[in-house]
Every structure is written in C-alpha cells, then in structure tokens.
Design an enzyme around this catalytic site. Structure first.
Site, PDB file in Angstrom:
ATOM      1  N   GLY A   1     -19.094   0.269   5.782  1.00 58.40           N
ATOM      2  CA  GLY A   1     -20.239   1.097   5.427  1.00 58.40           C
ATOM      3  C   GLY A   1     -19.869   2.553   5.268  1.00 58.40           C
ATOM      4  O   GLY A   1     -20.191   3.193   4.261  1.00 58.40           O
TER       5      GLY A   1
ATOM      6  N   LYS B   1       0.829  -1.215   0.000  1.00 59.44           N
ATOM      7  CA  LYS B   1       0.000   0.000   0.000  1.00 59.44           C
ATOM      8  C   LYS B   1       0.862   1.262   0.000  1.00 59.44           C
ATOM      9  O   LYS B   1       0.686   2.154  -0.825  1.00 59.44           O
ATOM     10  CB  LYS B   1      -0.920   0.030   1.223  1.00 59.44           C
ATOM     11  CG  LYS B   1      -1.979  -1.028   1.286  1.00 59.44           C
ATOM     12  CD  LYS B   1      -2.958  -0.773   2.416  1.00 59.44           C
ATOM     13  CE  LYS B   1      -2.300  -0.715   3.783  1.00 59.44           C
ATOM     14  NZ  LYS B   1      -1.699  -1.994   4.202  1.00 59.44           N
TER      15      LYS B   1
ATOM     16  N   GLU C   1       2.685   6.127  10.060  1.00 58.91           N
ATOM     17  CA  GLU C   1       3.329   4.870  10.440  1.00 58.91           C
ATOM     18  C   GLU C   1       4.839   4.927  10.263  1.00 58.91           C
ATOM     19  O   GLU C   1       5.587   4.569  11.168  1.00 58.91           O
ATOM     20  CB  GLU C   1       2.744   3.717   9.624  1.00 58.91           C
ATOM     21  CG  GLU C   1       3.257   2.358  10.032  1.00 58.91           C
ATOM     22  CD  GLU C   1       2.592   1.232   9.261  1.00 58.91           C
ATOM     23  OE1 GLU C   1       2.384   0.164   9.846  1.00 58.91           O
ATOM     24  OE2 GLU C   1       2.292   1.431   8.067  1.00 58.91           O
TER      25      GLU C   1
END
Length: 449
Positions: A385, A215, A241
C-alpha cells in the site's frame, strides 16, 4: 537565546504588533498573514498567544474582531484581566494601516527564522564541545538542522497557473530542441525507456523482484549507462547489501565483458587483463559514487546528496534494509508497515527536493511462488500500500528460466511495468547476460572482436 553572545535575540516588536493590529482592524487581511507567518515566529509570548487565538478562530471560520478575540482568549486561558483588553485596543491604535499586513508578517517571519538559525548554531557549537560522535556525524547533524530550517521556509508554494505555464513551455522547448523521444534521462534500455519515458526528475521508481532475479545487476546497469552518458554529472549508488568492491567488480565485468566468475577468482588471460584495464579507464572517467554504509537513513542520504553540485541519478539497494529513526526495520505487525511507509514517503520527498530520479530496489514476498503463474504483481510487494502510493513507477523483474529450466526463453527477462505515471503499463523483454551480470535490449549483440 538572549544569552547567546550576550546579545538580544532578533525580533521586531513593532512588526509583531502591526500584524496583530492589522488583523483586528480588518480581518480580511488574515488571508495574507496565514502561511506567511507562524505562531513561533512571534517573539513576545503575549503576541504569540493572540496570534494562536486568531489562528484557531480562522481555522473554524469564526468571526474575528476585538470583542470575539478577547472572548476566545478567555476561553483558551490566555486572557489577563489587568492588561489584555487594554493591549488589544492599543494594537489597533498603533498600527499604521492594515493594507501592509503581508509586509509586516514577512518581517516577523524573517526575525523568527534568524532566531531559529541562531538557536541551531548554538546547538551545533554545544554538540562540538560535548565531543559526542565523530566530526563527520556532527557535520551531517548540522547540515540536517540547517536544511530543516530552509525546507520550512518555503511559504509561497501556491503558484499561479500562468507562471507554471511558462515553465512548462520552457520544458517543452527544451525537449523539442533535444530531438529525444523521451522526456527523462535514458536508462540505456531503449525498449524500457519507450514505456516510462526515461528516468524523470523528481520521480521515485521502484524495481522489485524475488532474490536472484537480477535487481542489483539491472540497477548497476542503469547507473553505469547514465554515468557514461553524462560523465560530468554524478550518479550516487547506495548499497546496503553488497560491498563497494563487489559492486565495482560487477561494473568491471559489465564494461569489459569479462566473465564475472573469472574476476572473482583472478584467473585471467593477458587479453582479459587488457580488457579490464580499458574498462577501468572508462569507469574512472565517470562520476559514479558508491556508498556501502548498511545503516544509512534517508536523512543521511539527503545530507550527502545535497553536497553534490550536479546530481543525475540516485540508486538505493534496497528498501527493506533501510533504517528509520536510527533503528532497523521491525518485521512484525503495524510497526514495520509504518516504517516502510515513512521511508517511501521520505524517498519521494527527497526525489522532489533534489529534483532527480530516485531508483529504489525492493524485495517481493513469497506470494508469487504459490501461484501457477509466478509473474509478480503489485500485491506481492511487501507493505504494498505505502509503496504503490508513493512510487511513480513500479517495475518487476521476472525470468521464466529461474523457475523452469526447460523453457524456450533461456536468458530472457521480463520487465513488467505495473505502475507508470508517465504512460501505459505493460511488459518489456530484455536479454539477460548472466556471465556479465547485466541486461541489454533483445536485439543487442556483443562482438567478441
């Protein structure tokens, strides 16, 4: 407020009375007033009470005239037996004409905005003299306070289709003259750009994968490609990170084609030192900026990005590490889902306000690893969602050789476009270059010479 510098707070009693008088004379003008002015814009409490009464009646489609308004004021407990009836009648008498209600409302709103600005300035001064926090913290808090006033000042958001059409035709003309096949900024991965039409302004793009799929590498890949293509525009990379040094080391490997492992050990040949020098020079010509503050919030990002004159792209690595309201995500129950929902919604709003593409990385749950086909799907997104709802594009990274070492598809990555507001969904195959921690189009070949 009235004590600030010994002056009276900005207000126009005449305009406030004229707004209310206009509504009482002709209730049809309330359509021009609602949205142009708010209850807190009224300085005099009596006027504010009357406007709130009218607003409530309008919300429930009730008849608005002097009699019904006075009756509603009694119901709401803001009616004064001695003065209310006389004052309401007086409002109608002193109002020149209801035809200018919109102009009166604008005056009231402007005065309210001036008071809010004065109050914000006073709070900023108090914060400075209290000396709590660093100067940078105070500056960011001040920017957020002022920006909140500016954002709340956009009343005329309902625009006629004819005006919008002119903007659409201007954009179409711009695209036609550019000769580009895509509407957005090229990501540097041509096959991917064909699917998503590049990186489009005001879009929130989610790039999700399991740990170890690449990623961060792909995000750096895209950020560097954009920064090189538009060297005078800024690309902002927020890393929650990895440190700045780790990210730049990867960028050097990407740009110089020197094995990333050698850069971590420092065991380099003279030729590799030369490649690194050339790559570093090229990177220095870009305006790629890195922030590795692990506790940065969306509001703080917004404050920093607003100070950039020509912003091209924002990258955030990654969603689950972000903070909300100054607290780390609570990975339990509904609170965590609400925090994620708030953050993704804030990111989408930020993308629209800044009018730039925002690429945010996200982790996947372990659900895919229990399936025979381990390719991720939308339901694998943590708090899927909220993410699905706010994101314009959702991309997944998948490498078969991560799970099956004997597969024929060695160093082949699939970029799965699971949601795409600019076109179809589908899968794009990319070439994974592990030694340089980067991605490329399948037909790409690196010339060692």
């Amino acid at each position: 407020m009235d004590d600030l510098l010994g002056r009276q707070a900005p207000h126009s009693l005449e305009a406030e009375q004229a707004v209310l008088g206009s509504i009482l004379i002709d209730s049809r003008c309330i359509n021009d007033v609602i949205g142009a002015v708010r209850a807190e814009d009224f300085y005099l409490q009596t006027n504010r009470d009357i406007f709130e009464t009218v607003y409530e009646m309008f919300s429930y489609s009730q008849i608005i005239d002097p009699v019904t308004v006075l009756d509603k004021m009694r119901e709401r407990g803001v009616y004064d037996e001695q003065t209310s009836t006389k004052y309401v009648m007086q409002l109608m008498e002193i109002t020149p004409t209801a035809a200018n209600a919109k102009q009166y409302a604008q005056i009231v709103h402007d005065k309210g905005l001036q008071r809010n600005l004065a109050e914000a300035a006073s709070d900023i001064v108090n914060t400075v003299y209290e000396g709590v926090g660093s100067a940078q913290d105070m500056l960011e808090a001040a920017e957020k306070r002022i920006y909140a006033l500016r954002r709340g000042n956009t009343n005329d958001s309902l625009e006629h289709v004819g005006t919008i059409l002119l903007k659409v035709f201007d954009r179409l003309t711009e695209l036609s003259e550019s000769g580009s096949d895509i509407s957005g900024i090229p990501s540097g991965l041509r096959d991917l750009d064909k699917f998503i039409s590049g990186l489009n302004k005001s879009d929130l793009m989610l790039l999700a994968a399991r740990p170890g799929m690449g990623k961060t590498s792909m995000a750096l890949n895209i950020a560097l490609n954009v920064a090189k293509k538009y060297p005078k525009r800024t690309v902002a990379f927020f890393s929650l990170e990895m440190s700045k040094q780790q990210l730049v080391t990867r960028l050097i490997s990407n740009e110089s084609f020197v094995d990333n492992r050698k850069l971590t050990t420092g065991k380099l040949s003279m030729d590799e030192w030369s490649k690194i020098g050339i790559a570093s020079s090229a990177l220095s010509q870009t305006d790629l900026r890195v922030d590795d503050n692990p506790s940065v919030t969306v509001a703080e990002m917004n404050a920093k990005l607003r100070r950039i004159d020509d912003l091209a792209l924002v990258v955030i690595d990654y969603l689950q590490l972000m903070t909300s309201s100054g607290a780390k995500l609570n990975y339990s129950g509904e609170n965590r889902q609400q925090v994620i929902s708030d953050i993704t919604r804030s990111l989408k709003i930020m993308a629209k306000e800044l009018n730039v593409p925002v690429l945010c990385l996200s982790q996947l749950s372990r659900a895919n690893e229990s399936r025979q086909d381990k390719r991720p799907m939308l339901s694998d997104l943590r708090e899927s969602g909220a993410i699905e709802q706010d994101a314009d594009e959702v991309l997944f990274l998948y490498r078969e050789d991560y799970y099956n070492k004997d597969t024929e598809k060695q160093n082949v990555a699939e970029c799965i476009i699971a949601k795409n507001r600019h076109g179809e969904t589908g899968t794009v195959e990319l070439q994974w270059l592990p030694q340089f921690t980067t991605f490329a189009d399948r037909e790409w070949r690196h010339n060692e010479d």
